[in-house]
Structures are given as structure tokens and as C-alpha cells.
Enzyme design. Sequence first.
Site, mmCIF file in Angstrom:
data_model
loop_
_atom_site.group_PDB
_atom_site.id
_atom_site.type_symbol
_atom_site.label_atom_id
_atom_site.label_comp_id
_atom_site.label_asym_id
_atom_site.label_seq_id
_atom_site.Cartn_x
_atom_site.Cartn_y
_atom_site.Cartn_z
ATOM 1 N N ASP A 28 0.834 -1.208 0.000
ATOM 2 C CA ASP A 28 0.000 0.000 0.000
ATOM 3 C C ASP A 28 0.862 1.248 0.000
ATOM 4 O OD1 ASP A 28 -2.103 1.744 0.294
ATOM 5 O OD2 ASP A 28 -2.684 1.095 2.296
ATOM 6 N N GLU A 63 -2.364 10.546 0.886
ATOM 7 C CA GLU A 63 -3.601 9.763 0.786
ATOM 8 C C GLU A 63 -3.985 9.162 2.123
ATOM 9 O OE1 GLU A 63 -6.327 6.402 0.275
ATOM 10 O OE2 GLU A 63 -4.293 6.271 1.025
ATOM 11 N N GLU A 64 -2.976 8.740 2.892
ATOM 12 C CA GLU A 64 -3.267 7.984 4.109
ATOM 13 C C GLU A 64 -3.848 8.828 5.239
ATOM 14 O OE1 GLU A 64 -3.440 4.910 4.288
ATOM 15 O OE2 GLU A 64 -2.031 3.994 2.901
#
Length: 428
Positions: free
Chosen positions: A163, A197-198
Site C-alpha cells: 500500500d 492519501e493515508e
Amino acid sequence: MRVSFQSLLLLGALSAQASAYASLEYQQQTFPEDNAPPYRVPLLTLHRALVNVSSISDSEGEVGLLLKRLLKDLNYTVELQPVPPSEAGQGPDDRPTRYNVLAWPGRNASRALDKRTIITSHIDVVPPYIPYAIDNETVPPSEVVDFAALPPTTLISGRGSVDAKASVAAQITATNALLSEGAISPDSVVLLYVVGEENSGSGMKHFSDSLSNSSAYPVRPQFRAAIFGEPTENKLACGHKGVTGGTVSAVGKAGHSGYPWLGKSAIHVLIRALDRLLEEDLGSSERYGNTTVNVGLIEGGVAANVIAPAASARVSARVAVGNQTTGGQIVAERIKKLIKDVDSEALQVNITSGVGPVECECEVDGFETVVANYGTDIPNLKGNHVKYLYGPGSILVAHGDNEGLQIKDLEDSVEGYKRLIKHAVGSS
Ligand SMILES: *[C@@H]1O[C@H](CO)[C@@H](O)[C@H](O)[C@H]1NC(C)=O
Ligand SMILES: *[C@@H]1O[C@H](CO)[C@@H](O)[C@H](O)[C@H]1NC(C)=O
Ligand SMILES: *[C@@H]1O[C@H](CO)[C@@H](O)[C@H](O)[C@H]1NC(C)=O
Ligand SMILES: *[C@@H]1O[C@H](CO)[C@@H](O)[C@H](O)[C@H]1NC(C)=O
Ligand SMILES: *[C@@H]1O[C@H](CO)[C@@H](O)[C@H](O)[C@H]1NC(C)=O
Ligand SMILES: *[C@@H]1O[C@H](CO)[C@@H](O)[C@H](O)[C@H]1NC(C)=O
Ligand SMILES: *[C@@H]1O[C@H](CO)[C@@H](O)[C@H](O)[C@H]1NC(C)=O
Ligand SMILES: *[C@@H]1O[C@H](CO)[C@@H](O)[C@H](O)[C@H]1NC(C)=O
């Protein structure tokens, strides 16, 4: 299988990919195993280089610069878009700049975006940094690895190895393969790798905003399609649940615990409200299943022998009803109502409307399909384009200390991306 240097040169000539990644030093001592694809070594070399660099959200400067160098070596025209820190005031002011990385195939390529298929993923990861490892053995950064000799079931791990650096490496490899085969035209695609994004989606939001507000794009470009890379175990996602959440707080009246009737416990009220929230049906749909709730944090009270004057809890719901625009609001309203029904005087709900379920296109021949329960950057890229969500590795290990995937999963995803990109570019 060991081979001579002569056959290595031959391999290089046969595969433009093998000569790529010039700024990454790797040595190829053996031919790939019988069934290994020609891009085995550049793919794994690129993946390792990305995982090697720590890029926890808000500290993605170095990985952005690395990616720029690598993509330039592959003859892309690369632009770095600086992105402000996601939470102003947090951390030192001298944090290195972080960048979204945009890349168009070809040297000095036209930077037009209109009608291209955007192939995208993120370069930030969750903490903590975990070094790159092969079959659970940490590999020192300077050690040469003979990737070609590894069996396809080899486990490659480290923070970001799934990820989403697996998606980044596989997308770039697939795009290069299609370009060198002449299967797609260079002006049909653009690559975008975003930060943040996280934790907040800040990178994609910044990119999306920049399209409506820049001298480079006086008219907002319309993408043909957008392919988002996130771990889906190489299945094509038909969409993912939405999310909404916030704080439930309770106010009580302090008093001696031996005389509960003299006070009112904020904790007791809060527990009843949360119990109700966990029991209640917040809505379901055939496609996305049940809306689920997580109570992730509780605080409150003073001591065991004092009636708690205040308490609060943070809750998050994964939304399975409504559409992208309406779903978050629908569930937020349901939560507010049921909490108020428990005790409208003592309880307060502060909940954001969030987003509803995000629908993706999944009718493409040759893919197994799945529905994801996690959030992505998909709703942060505004516009009326076809959306796809696909990538190697499993979300079940993505944020864990065992984050990793097998070589064959990564290689299969290159084949998957090749089919998906061809489909997206050809679709109207
Ligand atoms: C990992 O990063 C370090 C520091 O930038 C660098 O010296 C090393 O060559 C990198 N290793 C790989 C495999 O990319
Ligand atoms: C990049 O372009 C140069 C000059 O046209 C060419 O020699 C080189 O092989 C290309 N590199 C890749 C990785 O395609
Ligand atoms: C890049 O392309 C533009 C036009 O597309 C041209 O004006 C410019 O000279 C080119 N630059 C280089 C370095 O080739
Ligand atoms: C690596 O460790 C995991 C547990 O953390 C284990 O399940 C797996 O079998 C190990 N793999 C190898 C190749 O040692
Ligand atoms: C648009 O750009 C202008 C000038 O760069 C800036 O002042 C403004 O805040 C921007 N608006 C948005 C919505 O980003
Ligand atoms: C959804 O919730 C119902 C009960 O409310 C339960 O019976 C069902 O198994 C749940 N479905 C899934 C997919 O978890
Ligand atoms: C979402 O649902 C609402 C109400 O049913 C509808 O008005 C709206 O057009 C829908 N939006 C989208 C993007 O489908
Ligand atoms: C509600 O939550 C938001 C976001 O967490 C916060 O900015 C706002 O101050 C809160 N409002 C109230 C009334 O507590």
C-alpha cells in the site's frame, strides 16, 4: 539458471525494459525463471527502490524526487507539484517540500491532460517505517539482489510494499510495456503519484483543485478514465463504501459515587448511546453490504468514586447506502437521531457528512470483482470520468507489521494493469 554475459546483452536488446531504470544500480546475474516475465528485474528493482525510501504521510519529499529521476530515465516528461503540509502548524516549518509527481510519456511531451486516461496511486505510507525484506529477512539497502533467481512465491515485504508502492511499480511497468509494444499511444495516458492519501487526501485534493485554478489549464481538463491503484488482491473493485464520523459527547453532573441520584453520569449516558449505535441497523445495500460502525476512542470521567461530569467518544461509520453525494449525509442523520433519542439533553453529536459509497466500473472481461470497505482518493479527483480501482496485495496486511506480497502477485498485477489500461484507453 546461470547465464553468460552475452545472453544478458541479448535479453537487454529484446526487452527495452531491461535497460530501463538506469539510475538504479542493479545487476542481473541470471535469466528470469522459465515463466518469469521479461520485466521481472526492472519491476522488482523499482519496487525495492520505492520501499527503501521512508515516505510517511507529510514526509514524502525524498520519494517524490526519486520517482522523478526514475521516470525521467524512462523518457517521461515529469512535473513536480509542491503540496503544502496537510496540517499547518504541526511539526517543524523546515520539513522538506513534498510533491505530487505527474508524468507524460515521451521526452518534452505535451502536458495536455484532456481526454487522457490518468493512471494514479499514492506514494505516502502509514507509520512506522519497516525496512525492505525478502522472505522475512531484512535486506541491507546496499545489498545486490538477484531478483531473476527468486521463485515466484518469494515474499517481499516492508512498509509500503503493498500500500501502495506495489501499485506504483506495477502501473509504471505496465504502462512502459504497452508503450514499447505500441499497444497504446503516448498521448493517451498520464501518470500521477500523489502524497497525503493515508491521512487526509491532501495530495489528490490539491491536484484536483489545481485543474480548475491554474494558468496551465484555463479550461478544466476532462479525463477519459482514471485508474486508481490500491490493494484489491488483483480483483477489479466495483466500488467502495463511504465514510462518515465524528464525536459523540455527553455532559453530566458530578457528585459522590455513593449517591448517584445526586448527580448524572456522563459516562453511563454515553455507554447507553454507544450501545444503541452498535445495535442499530444503519442501512445496507446489495452492492456494499451493511453500514458498520467503529467506536475508536473513548475518554471521560475523573475517578472511580466520582460521578463522571463529561465523556466523549469518536466514532466512524463505513457507509453502504445512498450514492456518493447523499450516502454520508443519510447515515450521519440516522446517527444523530438515534443518539438524540437516548438522551437529547445530555448528548451532543458533531459528525461530518463525509462521503457515500463510491461506484467504480467493474465490467471488464477477464477480471474477478470485489467491493472494498476502505476509503480511497477516488472521490477527491473531481470530474465526470470512468473510474477503476485495482491493485496487487491485500488490504488485510496493508497497514500491519507484516505488510508484504509474493512476487507472482506483483507480476500478475502488471498483466492486469496492461489489460485494464488498454480497456480504459479504448473505452469511450
Ligand atoms: C536505499 O536508500 C539509500 C539512501 O538513500 C541508498 O543509499 C540506497 O542505495 C538505496 N537502496 C536501494 C536498493 O534503492
Ligand atoms: C529514452 O530515449 C533515448 C533517446 O531516444 C533512448 O536511447 C533510450 O533507449 C530511451 N530509454 C528508454 C528506457 O526507453
Ligand atoms: C519542447 O517542445 C516544444 C514544443 O512542443 C518546443 O518549443 C521546445 O523547443 C522543445 N524543447 C526541447 C528541449 O526539445
Ligand atoms: C514470514 O512471516 C510470516 C509471519 O509474520 C509467516 O506467516 C510467513 O510464513 C513467513 N514467510 C517466510 C517465507 O518465512
Ligand atoms: C486560485 O488561485 C488564486 C491565485 O493563485 C488564489 O488566490 C486562490 O486562492 C485560488 N483558489 C482556490 C480555490 O484554490
Ligand atoms: C448485516 O447485518 C445483518 C443483521 O443486521 C446480518 O444478519 C448480516 O449477516 C450482515 N451482513 C453482513 C454481510 O455482514
Ligand atoms: C444521488 O441521489 C440523489 C437522490 O436520490 C439524486 O438526486 C442524485 O442525482 C444522485 N447523485 C448521483 C451522483 O448519482
Ligand atoms: C465539530 O468537529 C469539527 C471537526 O472535528 C470541529 O472543527 C468543530 O469545531 C466541532 N464543532 C463543535 C461544535 O464541537
